[in-house]
Design an enzyme around this catalytic site. Structure first.
Site, PDB file in Angstrom:
ATOM      1  CG  ASP A  11       2.271  -2.950   9.034  1.00  0.00           C
ATOM      2  OD1 ASP A  11       2.577  -4.072   8.584  1.00  0.00           O
ATOM      3  OD2 ASP A  11       2.341  -1.913   8.352  1.00  0.00           O
TER       4      ASP A  11
ATOM      5  CB  THR B 189      -2.665   7.167  -2.105  1.00  0.00           C
ATOM      6  OG1 THR B 189      -1.902   5.979  -2.419  1.00  0.00           O
ATOM      7  CG2 THR B 189      -1.952   8.390  -2.653  1.00  0.00           C
TER       8      THR B 189
ATOM      9  CG  ASP C 240       5.914  -3.094   9.856  1.00  0.00           C
ATOM     10  OD1 ASP C 240       6.645  -3.474   8.921  1.00  0.00           O
ATOM     11  OD2 ASP C 240       5.531  -1.917   9.987  1.00  0.00           O
TER      12      ASP C 240
ATOM     13  NE  ARG D 227      -2.777   0.091   3.482  1.00  0.00           N
ATOM     14  CZ  ARG D 227      -3.666   0.376   4.415  1.00  0.00           C
ATOM     15  NH1 ARG D 227      -4.952   0.179   4.188  1.00  0.00           N
ATOM     16  NH2 ARG D 227      -3.300   0.859   5.573  1.00  0.00           N
TER      17      ARG D 227
HETATM   18  C1  PRP Z   1      -1.053  -4.921   4.152  1.00  0.00           C
HETATM   19  C2  PRP Z   1      -1.811  -6.226   4.164  1.00  0.00           C
HETATM   20  C3  PRP Z   1      -2.576  -6.170   2.877  1.00  0.00           C
HETATM   21  C4  PRP Z   1      -2.899  -4.702   2.753  1.00  0.00           C
HETATM   22  C5  PRP Z   1      -4.317  -4.467   3.155  1.00  0.00           C
HETATM   23  O1  PRP Z   1       0.069  -5.014   3.364  1.00  0.00           O
HETATM   24  O2  PRP Z   1      -0.983  -7.350   4.301  1.00  0.00           O
HETATM   25  O3  PRP Z   1      -1.842  -6.621   1.759  1.00  0.00           O
HETATM   26  O4  PRP Z   1      -2.013  -4.000   3.631  1.00  0.00           O
HETATM   27  O5  PRP Z   1      -4.693  -3.170   2.928  1.00  0.00           O
HETATM   28  P1  PRP Z   1      -5.801  -2.774   1.873  1.00  0.00           P
HETATM   29  O6  PRP Z   1      -6.922  -3.740   1.991  1.00  0.00           O
HETATM   30  O7  PRP Z   1      -6.200  -1.374   2.284  1.00  0.00           O
HETATM   31  O8  PRP Z   1      -5.180  -2.786   0.508  1.00  0.00           O
HETATM   32  P2  PRP Z   1       1.130  -3.819   3.259  1.00  0.00           P
HETATM   33  O9  PRP Z   1       0.775  -2.910   2.137  1.00  0.00           O
HETATM   34  O10 PRP Z   1       1.307  -3.197   4.594  1.00  0.00           O
HETATM   35  O11 PRP Z   1       2.441  -4.579   2.791  1.00  0.00           O
HETATM   36  P3  PRP Z   1       3.370  -5.581   3.608  1.00  0.00           P
HETATM   37  O12 PRP Z   1       2.590  -6.867   3.790  1.00  0.00           O
HETATM   38  O13 PRP Z   1       4.531  -5.758   2.709  1.00  0.00           O
HETATM   39  O14 PRP Z   1       3.727  -4.954   4.928  1.00  0.00           O
HETATM   40  N1  URA Z   2      -2.531  -3.382   6.645  1.00  0.00           N
HETATM   41  C1  URA Z   2      -2.241  -3.896   7.873  1.00  0.00           C
HETATM   42  O1  URA Z   2      -1.233  -4.613   8.042  1.00  0.00           O
HETATM   43  N2  URA Z   2      -3.063  -3.595   8.887  1.00  0.00           N
HETATM   44  C2  URA Z   2      -4.154  -2.848   8.749  1.00  0.00           C
HETATM   45  O2  URA Z   2      -4.881  -2.618   9.735  1.00  0.00           O
HETATM   46  C3  URA Z   2      -4.437  -2.318   7.467  1.00  0.00           C
HETATM   47  C4  URA Z   2      -3.612  -2.617   6.436  1.00  0.00           C
END
Ligand code: PRP
Ligand code: URA
Length: 212
Positions: A203, A111, A206, A107
């Site tokens: 998150d 945005t 993380d 993400r």
């Molecule tokens: C997180 C999660 C999803 C997304 C959800 O990933 O694992 O993929 O956010 O958010 P959305 O429904 O609003 O799109 P992130 O973008 O944090 O990436 P990461 O898993 O690499 O930390």
């Molecule tokens: N991605 C995450 O990891 N947690 C949230 O709550 C939303 C998006």
């Protein structure tokens, strides 16, 4: 599964909720977070695979020939990087023969829109069901992006498996991909101003990889 709408199934298994309670807890460390995520993924897979088609075939037991049932089509697991990777081992514990495709999406922090950065899928992925795993369904943007890639690859049976879903994400997928079924351990209250799920678990990437 007490809560079911046309595109959403919420699990009602005591073990899933027990494990989810620790995953939500901010004091749960990375090692336990990863273990719990994997264990919940396995429990959810048991339910999600309940409707997979089987075919009859014949085997020779040590004593005689008999008819048995096997999965009719190859299953493909597709984790959304990064956090979805944390669910992979649990799914493969139950479906060790599954192929694994990967979709990398992050993400954009300003945005909250999805940015795809990697896709590697089996060539014949459309030959069977696809289990798309990502612990968090927040706005639904990342998941919708992944589903679009799977549809472009010809997939017709796509099941989304997540840990925590927000109502906004469920509604977004119902609008953009109404035929795709979502399986979640919990439907949370809402998204906050930063598009994080509340109460949520923070998150997921993380917490899974200790990068917070
Ligand atoms: C997180 C999660 C999803 C997304 C959800 O990933 O694992 O993929 O956010 O958010 P959305 O429904 O609003 O799109 P992130 O973008 O944090 O990436 P990461 O898993 O690499 O930390
Ligand atoms: N991605 C995450 O990891 N947690 C949230 O709550 C939303 C998006």
């Amino acid at each position: 599964m007490p809560h079911s709408t046309s595109n959403l199934h919420i699990f009602d298994h005591p073990l899933i909720h027990h494990k989810l309670s620790f995953i939500r807890d901010r004091t749960t460390n990375t090692r336990d977070f990863r273990r719990l995520l994997s264990e919940i993924a396995a429990l959810m897979t048991y339910e999600v695979s309940r409707e997979f088609a089987t075919i009859s075939c014949e085997v020779e037991t040590p004593l005689e020939r008999t008819t048995v049932r096997r999965l009719a089509a190859p299953i493909t697991l597709v984790p959304v990087l990064r956090a979805g990777l944390g669910m992979t081992r649990g799914v493969l514990d139950l479906l060790p023969e599954a192929r694994v495709g990967h979709i990398g999406i992050r993400r954009d922090e300003s945005t909250a829109l999805p940015v795809g950065y990697y896709t590697k899928l089996p060539k014949d992925i459309a030959a069977g069901p696809v289990i798309l795993v990502d612990p968090m369904l927040a706005t639904g943007g990342s998941c919708a992006h992944a589903i679009t890639l799977l549809l472009e690859a010809g997939c017709s049976d796509i099941r989304v498996v997540c840990l925590v879903a927000a109502p906004e994400g469920v509604a977004f997928l119902a609008r953009t991909h109404p035929t795709v079924r979502i399986y979640a351990a919990a439907l949370d209250r809402e998204l906050d101003d930063h598009k994080y799920i509340r109460p949520g678990l923070g998150d997921a990437g993380d917490r899974c990889y200790g990068t917070g």
